[in-house]
Design an enzyme around this catalytic site. Sequence first.
Site, short mmCIF file in Angstrom:
data_model
loop_
_atom_site.label_atom_id
_atom_site.label_comp_id
_atom_site.label_asym_id
_atom_site.label_seq_id
_atom_site.Cartn_x
_atom_site.Cartn_y
_atom_site.Cartn_z
N TYR A 1 -24.80 40.31 119.37
CA TYR A 1 -24.64 40.48 117.93
C TYR A 1 -23.91 39.28 117.33
O TYR A 1 -23.00 38.71 117.93
CB TYR A 1 -23.87 41.78 117.65
CG TYR A 1 -24.70 42.98 118.05
CD1 TYR A 1 -25.66 43.50 117.19
CD2 TYR A 1 -24.54 43.56 119.30
CE1 TYR A 1 -26.45 44.57 117.57
CE2 TYR A 1 -25.31 44.64 119.69
CZ TYR A 1 -26.27 45.14 118.83
OH TYR A 1 -27.05 46.19 119.21
N TYR B 1 -28.46 52.91 108.78
CA TYR B 1 -29.06 52.52 110.05
C TYR B 1 -27.98 52.44 111.12
O TYR B 1 -26.98 51.74 110.97
CB TYR B 1 -29.75 51.17 109.89
CG TYR B 1 -30.40 50.71 111.18
CD1 TYR B 1 -31.51 51.41 111.69
CD2 TYR B 1 -29.92 49.62 111.89
CE1 TYR B 1 -32.10 51.02 112.88
CE2 TYR B 1 -30.51 49.22 113.08
CZ TYR B 1 -31.61 49.93 113.58
OH TYR B 1 -32.20 49.55 114.74
N HIS C 1 -33.23 52.94 116.27
CA HIS C 1 -34.28 52.66 117.25
C HIS C 1 -33.77 52.90 118.66
O HIS C 1 -32.60 52.65 118.95
CB HIS C 1 -34.75 51.20 117.13
CG HIS C 1 -35.54 50.93 115.89
ND1 HIS C 1 -34.95 50.43 114.74
CD2 HIS C 1 -36.85 51.11 115.62
CE1 HIS C 1 -35.87 50.31 113.82
NE2 HIS C 1 -37.06 50.72 114.31
N ALA D 1 -31.49 59.30 125.60
CA ALA D 1 -31.04 59.02 124.25
C ALA D 1 -31.88 59.79 123.24
O ALA D 1 -31.35 60.39 122.30
CB ALA D 1 -31.12 57.52 123.97
#
Lengths: 178, 668
Positions: free
Chosen positions: A44, A89, A132, A140
């Site tokens: 990230y 999100y 996602h 998950a």
Amino acid sequence: MGSTTTTTEDKSKAAAFRIGLGDITPNNLGQLKRLNTVLFPVVYTSSFYKEVLEVGEFAKIIYFNDICVGGVCCRKENVPGSTSLQNLYIATLGVLAPYRRLGLGSKLLKHILENAKLPSSSGPKIAKVYLHVQTNNEEAVEFYKKYGFEVVEKCENYYPQFDVKDAFKLEKVLIEKN
Amino acid sequence: MKELPPKEANLFREILECYQSKQYKRGFKGAEQILRKFPDHGETLAMKGLFYNQMDKKEEAYELVKKGLRQDLKSHICWHVFGLLYRSDKNYEEASKCYINALKYDKENIQILRDLSLLQMQMRNLEGYLDTRHQLLELRPQNRQYWVTVAIAYQLLGKPELGVKVLATYEETLKDLPTTPDYEHSEMLLYHNSLLEEAGQIQEALEHLDAIEKQVCDHKAIKENRARYLLALGHMEEAQEAYRALLAINPDNVAYFEGLQKSMNLLNSSGDNRNNGKLTEEQQSKVLDLFMSLQKEYPRSNAAKRLPLRYATGEEFVKITDKYLRNMLRKGVPSLFVNIKSLYADKEKQKAVEKLALGYLAALEKSKGFDHSGSIIEPPTALLWTLYFLAQHFDYKRDTNKALEYIEQAIQHTPTLVELYMIKGRILKHAGEYIKAMDALNEARQLDLQDRFINTKCTKYMLRADKMAEAEKTIVMFTRADIVNPLNDLVEMQAQWFALAAGESHLRQGQIGRALRRFHQIEKHFNDYTEDQFDFHTYCPRKMTLRAYVSLVRLEDQLRSHPYYVRAAHGAIQCYLTIFDKPDGEDDEAMKGMTEAEKKKFRNKKRKAELKAQQEAEDRKKANAAALEASKKAGSNAAVALVEEDTEGRPLGRNPKVLEALARSGWQ
């Protein structure tokens, strides 16, 4: 991407422990970075972490016996053509491996959902929460389904850099569009 | 001539008052007014000098005071003023000579006697102090302060029994004792009691406690003293009771436990109290029983759980240590190893602890419990803290590889825990890997930027790795931000750990000048501590905090045995030896075999080069400052630039001794 499910072990035998959520601040950001480096294959950027410091309750870390062992980072996205609605999100949600199946992931997700539903006096409301998950991460998918998420789309080649490149998009609608 | 006419005499009295009330400007004007009419009036001249001193005009001050004194050699005021001037410059020797002269002309001047006694105490002229304080007592027998200071003088001269007599005499003169709790009176009584103990009159001290108990505010001191006296007098049962009562107040005070053990003949004062203490088998089983029952009585006391580990041996040790370790590992107590390691003086115990901890590790990895019974599932942190403990255990044994192996496993398990990187750094430091150790600490620091402790530790590791610039950049994150040079805040705050570590780093790198400045900074701090006690010579006797005062005076007497001072002295000595051995610094090698003339030429050449370099540095500095000014205006962070400048410049410690030594040598 990371996932947890609640414990299946016999709780009566487990020694007591403490769990608590904490804010992310410029001072402990290093811990979140370390967590994400260990938990997720994605690197990230610094702009990602800059945003994390600005989303308030939508980015949290979780403590187990006073040690930081997991975290969640979300970002708000504008809904095209609407000024009164936003989508949320979930970019990352994960707990260190030794601390899974203890309810920490659930606690993080519940916190996000609760805050997403909070009526805000000013500013846009959250219409839906989405994320996602790699298609092979059944655990998950099951985890999010338990909290009312549904698979709405299969995104092919979503993670071009990984072996398993496809991802499911899961979402939970909070406010139905008229 | 020495007598002023009434108008001016009044004015003179006024200027004396001005000095007392710190109205220096007004006093100065008054003195000038008198001097216009009587330019040779000695006492006024002296006073004017004293006002100059307050305005920081030293030269004028000394000149005027001396002039005044020459005009009026028999004036106690002139001598007193001269003394005050010397005192303000901390020249206590000369100051007390002046006071003594002043007293020749005014034997009973309370103010001068008091001032003199303070100097005598500060210089530890205890005989003189006793003498002066005696005079004060005779002049003002109704004043409690003068009684207690005479007692203090006797005590410090090693005659506490005379101090007792003084206080007893004073107490007899008191007609009405305070009816409500009176702190000052209470402290005086407890001081009296401590003198009895110091005089070895324990029985009297015990009886005295009973007599004063109702008037004393510090109940804990009464209880502690009584327990101690009972024990010393061999009244074991009563002593036992007294120590049990103290434990009820604070069940984590190790001294209370030891007192209780002594009262039960369960502690050999000659034995090693960290381990077994040479107890007989019978004593051992009794002491363990004692702690078992104390644990039940005080389940929250850590000391009650920890102390029996000292006394248990063999199977029994394994049994109770097992329980202790499990508890702490489950709870996650980072200091566990520190708690345990004093037991390691006993190799047997060390082995037992190792075996237990390795057993936990195997069981936790396989069955999530401290054993394989499956009865309790431990939290994941139990495994983490076990690895952390084992890393420290093997580091203690200097088994670097194993220690690193365990700490790496722990980091893999929970990479967010700051303590793990600190131990990793410590292991590496012990192995001599200073750079890697520093990197580990820096990693820890980045995990929690607001933790001052880890920031400080990290700075220390940077200094150990001789990374001065990094260290300075790191430490200024926690110094005051609102001053021009943030590093000076560390000097202001007397942060000796930093000065020492920096000095030792400079020394390692052969930067003798900088190292010396740091070591002399430490010396200056200790001089300040010595200086700081001055105010307490008046404050404590006035506030009756006499027990604390005497312990302060005794601390000051051995101040320079502090490890920091010793280390700084060692460092400074090494610096001076280097300067002596190689007076031309780094050029010593180059100058070998040269004739005197050649050497001179070499030095001249070097000096010229230095001057040039200095000029260039100045120019750079100016350019820097200009850039800084510009960046300040732009609102950017100026602090970093200032720090960098400081590593070039040398603002620290302008000690003339140091500068002289350096100037004589080639080191700078």
